[in-house]
Design a protein around this motif. Sequence first.
Motif, PDB file in Angstrom:
ATOM      1  N   ASN A 236      43.772 -36.237 -76.494  1.00 24.43           N
ATOM      2  CA  ASN A 236      42.554 -35.622 -75.941  1.00 24.43           C
ATOM      3  C   ASN A 236      42.005 -34.651 -76.839  1.00 24.43           C
ATOM      4  O   ASN A 236      40.705 -34.577 -76.941  1.00 24.43           O
ATOM      5  CB  ASN A 236      43.261 -34.576 -74.590  1.00 24.43           C
ATOM      6  CG  ASN A 236      43.284 -35.638 -73.308  1.00 24.43           C
ATOM      7  OD1 ASN A 236      43.038 -36.777 -73.269  1.00 24.43           O
ATOM      8  ND2 ASN A 236      44.201 -35.129 -72.569  1.00 24.43           N
ATOM      9  N   GLU A 237      42.702 -34.028 -77.630  1.00 26.11           N
ATOM     10  CA  GLU A 237      42.414 -33.208 -78.598  1.00 26.11           C
ATOM     11  C   GLU A 237      41.473 -33.800 -79.808  1.00 26.11           C
ATOM     12  O   GLU A 237      40.419 -33.491 -80.422  1.00 26.11           O
ATOM     13  CB  GLU A 237      43.557 -32.273 -79.499  1.00 26.11           C
ATOM     14  CG  GLU A 237      42.889 -31.360 -80.506  1.00 26.11           C
ATOM     15  CD  GLU A 237      41.982 -30.196 -79.918  1.00 26.11           C
ATOM     16  OE1 GLU A 237      41.449 -29.809 -80.679  1.00 26.11           O
ATOM     17  OE2 GLU A 237      42.619 -29.649 -78.747  1.00 26.11           O
ATOM     18  N   LYS A 238      42.163 -34.896 -79.997  1.00 26.47           N
ATOM     19  CA  LYS A 238      41.568 -35.890 -81.003  1.00 26.47           C
ATOM     20  C   LYS A 238      40.246 -36.407 -80.719  1.00 26.47           C
ATOM     21  O   LYS A 238      39.107 -36.301 -81.326  1.00 26.47           O
ATOM     22  CB  LYS A 238      42.431 -37.061 -81.494  1.00 26.47           C
ATOM     23  CG  LYS A 238      41.831 -37.951 -82.600  1.00 26.47           C
ATOM     24  CD  LYS A 238      42.990 -39.213 -83.041  1.00 26.47           C
ATOM     25  CE  LYS A 238      44.286 -38.551 -83.580  1.00 26.47           C
ATOM     26  NZ  LYS A 238      45.236 -39.737 -83.947  1.00 26.47           N
TER      27      LYS A 238
ATOM     28  N   ASP B 113      58.654 -36.746 -69.761  1.00 23.64           N
ATOM     29  CA  ASP B 113      57.473 -36.605 -69.298  1.00 23.64           C
ATOM     30  C   ASP B 113      56.822 -35.452 -70.039  1.00 23.64           C
ATOM     31  O   ASP B 113      55.656 -35.564 -70.445  1.00 23.64           O
ATOM     32  CB  ASP B 113      57.559 -35.788 -67.719  1.00 23.64           C
ATOM     33  CG  ASP B 113      58.159 -37.029 -66.756  1.00 23.64           C
ATOM     34  OD1 ASP B 113      57.740 -38.233 -66.980  1.00 23.64           O
ATOM     35  OD2 ASP B 113      58.546 -36.506 -65.689  1.00 23.64           O
ATOM     36  N   GLU B 114      57.704 -34.667 -70.677  1.00 25.65           N
ATOM     37  CA  GLU B 114      57.342 -33.423 -71.481  1.00 25.65           C
ATOM     38  C   GLU B 114      56.737 -34.072 -72.897  1.00 25.65           C
ATOM     39  O   GLU B 114      55.413 -33.778 -73.438  1.00 25.65           O
ATOM     40  CB  GLU B 114      58.269 -32.568 -71.970  1.00 25.65           C
ATOM     41  CG  GLU B 114      58.858 -31.461 -70.868  1.00 25.65           C
ATOM     42  CD  GLU B 114      59.689 -32.388 -69.732  1.00 25.65           C
ATOM     43  OE1 GLU B 114      59.941 -33.631 -70.314  1.00 25.65           O
ATOM     44  OE2 GLU B 114      60.035 -31.742 -68.930  1.00 25.65           O
ATOM     45  N   ARG B 115      57.243 -35.010 -73.435  1.00 24.32           N
ATOM     46  CA  ARG B 115      56.650 -36.012 -74.217  1.00 24.32           C
ATOM     47  C   ARG B 115      55.312 -36.689 -74.118  1.00 24.32           C
ATOM     48  O   ARG B 115      54.542 -36.534 -75.050  1.00 24.32           O
ATOM     49  CB  ARG B 115      57.963 -37.136 -75.071  1.00 24.32           C
ATOM     50  CG  ARG B 115      57.248 -37.904 -76.049  1.00 24.32           C
ATOM     51  CD  ARG B 115      57.124 -37.004 -77.129  1.00 24.32           C
ATOM     52  NE  ARG B 115      56.974 -37.856 -78.565  1.00 24.32           N
ATOM     53  CZ  ARG B 115      56.777 -37.487 -79.786  1.00 24.32           C
ATOM     54  NH1 ARG B 115      56.393 -36.289 -79.930  1.00 24.32           N
ATOM     55  NH2 ARG B 115      56.280 -38.365 -80.663  1.00 24.32           N
ATOM     56  N   LYS B 116      55.246 -37.183 -72.966  1.00 24.85           N
ATOM     57  CA  LYS B 116      54.326 -37.935 -72.559  1.00 24.85           C
ATOM     58  C   LYS B 116      52.954 -36.926 -72.672  1.00 24.85           C
ATOM     59  O   LYS B 116      51.626 -37.214 -72.768  1.00 24.85           O
ATOM     60  CB  LYS B 116      54.198 -38.423 -70.972  1.00 24.85           C
ATOM     61  CG  LYS B 116      55.236 -39.925 -71.112  1.00 24.85           C
ATOM     62  CD  LYS B 116      55.445 -40.388 -69.608  1.00 24.85           C
ATOM     63  CE  LYS B 116      56.112 -41.516 -69.695  1.00 24.85           C
ATOM     64  NZ  LYS B 116      56.507 -42.161 -68.209  1.00 24.85           N
ATOM     65  N   LYS B 117      53.437 -35.776 -71.909  1.00 19.50           N
ATOM     66  CA  LYS B 117      52.060 -34.502 -71.905  1.00 19.50           C
ATOM     67  C   LYS B 117      51.728 -34.213 -73.360  1.00 19.50           C
ATOM     68  O   LYS B 117      50.556 -34.132 -73.569  1.00 19.50           O
ATOM     69  CB  LYS B 117      52.638 -33.413 -70.919  1.00 19.50           C
ATOM     70  CG  LYS B 117      52.913 -33.708 -69.325  1.00 19.50           C
ATOM     71  CD  LYS B 117      53.488 -32.540 -68.867  1.00 19.50           C
ATOM     72  CE  LYS B 117      53.712 -32.596 -67.405  1.00 19.50           C
ATOM     73  NZ  LYS B 117      54.188 -31.628 -66.775  1.00 19.50           N
ATOM     74  N   TYR B 118      52.633 -34.237 -74.131  1.00 22.21           N
ATOM     75  CA  TYR B 118      52.436 -33.601 -75.544  1.00 22.21           C
ATOM     76  C   TYR B 118      51.619 -34.684 -76.241  1.00 22.21           C
ATOM     77  O   TYR B 118      50.459 -34.514 -76.787  1.00 22.21           O
ATOM     78  CB  TYR B 118      53.722 -33.647 -76.411  1.00 22.21           C
ATOM     79  CG  TYR B 118      53.667 -33.039 -77.864  1.00 22.21           C
ATOM     80  CD1 TYR B 118      53.160 -31.951 -78.236  1.00 22.21           C
ATOM     81  CD2 TYR B 118      53.849 -34.257 -78.710  1.00 22.21           C
ATOM     82  CE1 TYR B 118      52.965 -31.533 -79.511  1.00 22.21           C
ATOM     83  CE2 TYR B 118      53.582 -33.956 -79.937  1.00 22.21           C
ATOM     84  CZ  TYR B 118      53.007 -32.683 -80.582  1.00 22.21           C
ATOM     85  OH  TYR B 118      52.788 -32.326 -81.709  1.00 22.21           O
ATOM     86  N   LEU B 119      51.835 -35.983 -75.960  1.00 24.50           N
ATOM     87  CA  LEU B 119      51.030 -37.007 -76.876  1.00 24.50           C
ATOM     88  C   LEU B 119      49.692 -37.282 -76.186  1.00 24.50           C
ATOM     89  O   LEU B 119      48.529 -37.246 -77.011  1.00 24.50           O
ATOM     90  CB  LEU B 119      52.006 -38.389 -76.536  1.00 24.50           C
ATOM     91  CG  LEU B 119      53.227 -38.370 -77.309  1.00 24.50           C
ATOM     92  CD1 LEU B 119      53.660 -39.764 -76.827  1.00 24.50           C
ATOM     93  CD2 LEU B 119      52.930 -38.501 -79.029  1.00 24.50           C
ATOM     94  N   LYS B 120      49.755 -36.960 -74.903  1.00 26.99           N
ATOM     95  CA  LYS B 120      48.436 -36.941 -74.126  1.00 26.99           C
ATOM     96  C   LYS B 120      47.404 -35.943 -74.771  1.00 26.99           C
ATOM     97  O   LYS B 120      46.031 -35.926 -74.737  1.00 26.99           O
ATOM     98  CB  LYS B 120      48.335 -36.914 -72.686  1.00 26.99           C
ATOM     99  CG  LYS B 120      47.354 -37.044 -71.914  1.00 26.99           C
ATOM    100  CD  LYS B 120      47.371 -36.947 -70.326  1.00 26.99           C
ATOM    101  CE  LYS B 120      46.249 -37.202 -69.653  1.00 26.99           C
ATOM    102  NZ  LYS B 120      46.289 -37.246 -68.161  1.00 26.99           N
TER     103      LYS B 120
END
Length: 263
Positions: free
Chosen positions: A16-18, A5-12
């Motif tokens: 979003n930043e991009k 879940d942490e990895r998913k949040k990081y990728l998201k």
Amino acid sequence: MFISDERKKYLKKIKNEKIFTIFFQIMILISFLIIWEILAKFKIINTFLASSPSLIFKTLGKLVASNDLFTHIKVTLLETIISFSLASIGGIVIASILWWNKRLAKIFDPYLTVINALPKVALGPLIIIWVGASTKSIIFMALLISLFLSIINIYHDFSEADKNYLTLLKSLGASKKDLFFKVVLPSNFSNIINNLKINTSMAYIGVIMGELLVSKKGLGYLIMYGSQVFNINLVITSVFLLGVFAFLFYYVICLVERIVVKE
């Protein structure tokens, strides 16, 4: 493949930043064009001197209708691609030779600095005499502007490779060839890509400078012709096209960076 879940949040978050960055980049451009058009429409600015987005698109339409636009674009793009390719390949090859031979690098260092510092525009008449008033002189001008800067930057990056790591490998019996191809070159992929980004703009500048001097075709020629007949719409339209293609060149280099530099 399991993703936490942490990895998913990081990728998201990265995605979003991009999206946020691209959105505001587009909004800045659109806002600029809208404000420019409004100022022109209400005659707050003089369109005879500053043109407007609508006049630019009308000028583009006229160029397309006269079958001139794509001829000029083709000439400028071809000259830029040739200049960029020669400067990039030459820069990497010569910088590699200088890294390989430190004595040679010390001998040529002041000459590279002086040649890079010379005002290339002042050399324009000499280049025309030496090479001739042709495409060759335009490419030569672009090479003078981009090649030596490329050599200096890449050689500096090669020289900044981790010296402690190189010393360790030497002590373990690594050859100079191993050091270069397994350490120096791979560790500088990112720097080489950054240099390619600089080379796109330098080659572009050189080509336009050359076209302003000798060309009868190309976007640089349109700028010169437009200024001579005081057709500001043609000048700004040509500059607008240069900006579009400069962005496309930059975007292509960024795509290459994503493929080559995997962090």
